[in-house]
Design a protein around this motif. Structure first.
Motif, PDB file in Angstrom:
ATOM      1  N   SER A 224      -6.484  42.598  50.402  1.00 62.36           N
ATOM      2  CA  SER A 224      -4.934  43.221  50.180  1.00 62.36           C
ATOM      3  C   SER A 224      -4.376  42.783  48.770  1.00 62.36           C
ATOM      4  CB  SER A 224      -3.828  42.600  51.154  1.00 62.36           C
ATOM      5  OG  SER A 224      -4.329  42.537  52.562  1.00 62.36           O
ATOM      6  N   CYS A 241      -2.426  46.242  52.557  1.00 65.13           N
ATOM      7  CA  CYS A 241      -2.400  45.238  53.482  1.00 65.13           C
ATOM      8  C   CYS A 241      -3.009  45.378  54.815  1.00 65.13           C
ATOM      9  CB  CYS A 241      -1.108  44.752  53.873  1.00 65.13           C
ATOM     10  SG  CYS A 241       0.061  46.008  54.722  1.00 65.13           S
ATOM     11  N   CYS A 248       3.733  43.704  56.500  1.00 65.37           N
ATOM     12  CA  CYS A 248       3.443  44.914  56.523  1.00 65.37           C
ATOM     13  C   CYS A 248       4.712  45.806  56.551  1.00 65.37           C
ATOM     14  CB  CYS A 248       2.873  45.271  57.685  1.00 65.37           C
ATOM     15  SG  CYS A 248       1.993  47.064  57.772  1.00 65.37           S
ATOM     16  N   VAL A 268      -2.840  51.055  54.702  1.00 68.95           N
ATOM     17  CA  VAL A 268      -2.933  50.104  55.885  1.00 68.95           C
ATOM     18  C   VAL A 268      -4.315  49.909  56.595  1.00 68.95           C
ATOM     19  CG1 VAL A 268      -1.903  48.995  57.712  1.00 68.95           C
ATOM     20  CG2 VAL A 268      -0.352  49.924  55.806  1.00 68.95           C
TER      21      VAL A 268
END
Length: 322
Positions: A224, A241, A248, A268
């Motif tokens: 991340s 992330c 998040c 993501v």
């Protein structure tokens, strides 16, 4: 035989009617570019908006593979994309959430050499033996589970690719063959992948081997960044992330609220089985994330390949050979 020739007067009247119709000033029907099959490395398509108000040219627009329209007007933009690995049964619940909000900006990375595999060690490894890790069979995938969504490479058997740094044949088998199978399954040749096993399981040499012996031109890692910067190299593309990261939703809100002074990317990634943790609360968080992004007015939702196609002329796949 009496109808073989038209009287001269009738011919004259028909000609006059046609001339009148042509000069009537009616606007021609609008035309649209025909859809085309996605090539191995699709070039960014450009279209222009027609205008009847002024004679000036409208800003060019970029049409990505999934028909996401991104104005090429020189203004900074925000992009959001998703990536989920392994091709497992929990993806069905992920797809259900995506369909609820009409969101398609996801790339599913699958292992076509592990059709139907049951990794029963995964649940205990993440602290909940009740959580399954069951991959779809080939027959299940052929029913169209991922229809309308992007499918990318995750290698045939999910190995540590750093062990194949000196074997072109193994790279071709694991990466290239997976791409072949995905193309057969979906009709689209993938140019992207997710590295199996995380960022410790490949090396710079692995990247060079994949580029040399396959069509893959971008690859997602697992580390991340916690920022919204664009990748330096597409073959070492790190996400913002994971979907189960406690930060998040905060990162999502900060992304939406941020003043866009330069191009931004919120990326993501995850595994759908991870959303089963804590009684399935991960699905609630994931749905909040998808809802937030679908309602954001200034965020472009793109697949991994769509983003790559937009920036491939600006961001290199990898370092230039010295």
């Amino acid at each position: 035989m009496k109808h073989r020739f038209l009287p001269a007067l009738a011919l004259f009247l028909c000609s006059l009617m046609l001339m009148t119709a042509c000069d009537s000033g009616s606007a021609p029907a609008e035309t649209t570019a025909p859809e085309t099959d996605a090539p191995t490395e699709q070039s960014t398509q450009a279209t222009t908006e027609a205008t009847t108000e002024t004679p000036t040219e409208a800003p060019t627009e970029i049409a990505t593979e999934e028909e996401t329209i991104v104005p090429n007007d020189g203004k900074p933009k925000k992009f959001f994309t998703l990536s989920f690995d392994d091709g497992i049964t929990q993806d069905l619940r992920v797809i259900e959430i995506l369909k609820k909000y009409d969101v398609k900006c996801i790339s599913f990375n699958i292992n076509t050499g592990l059709y139907g595999a049951n990794w029963d060690w995964v649940g205990p490894a993440i602290g909940d033996p009740s959580i399954p890790h069951q991959r779809f069979t080939k027959e299940e995938l052929e029913t169209g589970i991922y229809d309308g969504y992007e499918v990318l490479v995750h290698t045939m058997s999910h190995p540590s690719l750093k062990n194949y740094d000196k074997s072109a044949n193994r790279i071709k088998k694991e990466v290239g063959k997976d791409a072949d199978n995905i193309e057969e399954l979906t009709g689209v040749r993938p140019v992207g992948m997710a590295w199996p096993g995380g960022d410790t399981e490949y090396t710079d040499k692995t990247i060079e081997m994949v580029l040399e012996h396959t069509d893959i031109r971008f690859a997602r890692g697992t580390t991340s960044t916690y920022n919204y910067e664009l990748p330096e190299y597409f073959m070492k593309w790190m996400p913002t992330c994971s979907a189960i990261d406690p930060q998040c939703l905060t990162l999502a809100q900060n992304f939406i609220d941020a003043e866009c002074t330069e191009d931004m990317l919120f990326y993501v990634w995850g595994h759908a089985y991870e959303l089963d943790l804590n009684g399935g609360k991960g699905y609630e968080t994931f749905e909040q994330l998808v809802k937030m992004m679908s309602e954001a007015e200034d965020v472009y939702l793109v697949t991994n390949t769509e983003f790559y196609n937009i920036y491939k002329d600006q961001i290199p796949s990898w370092k230039e050979a010295e």
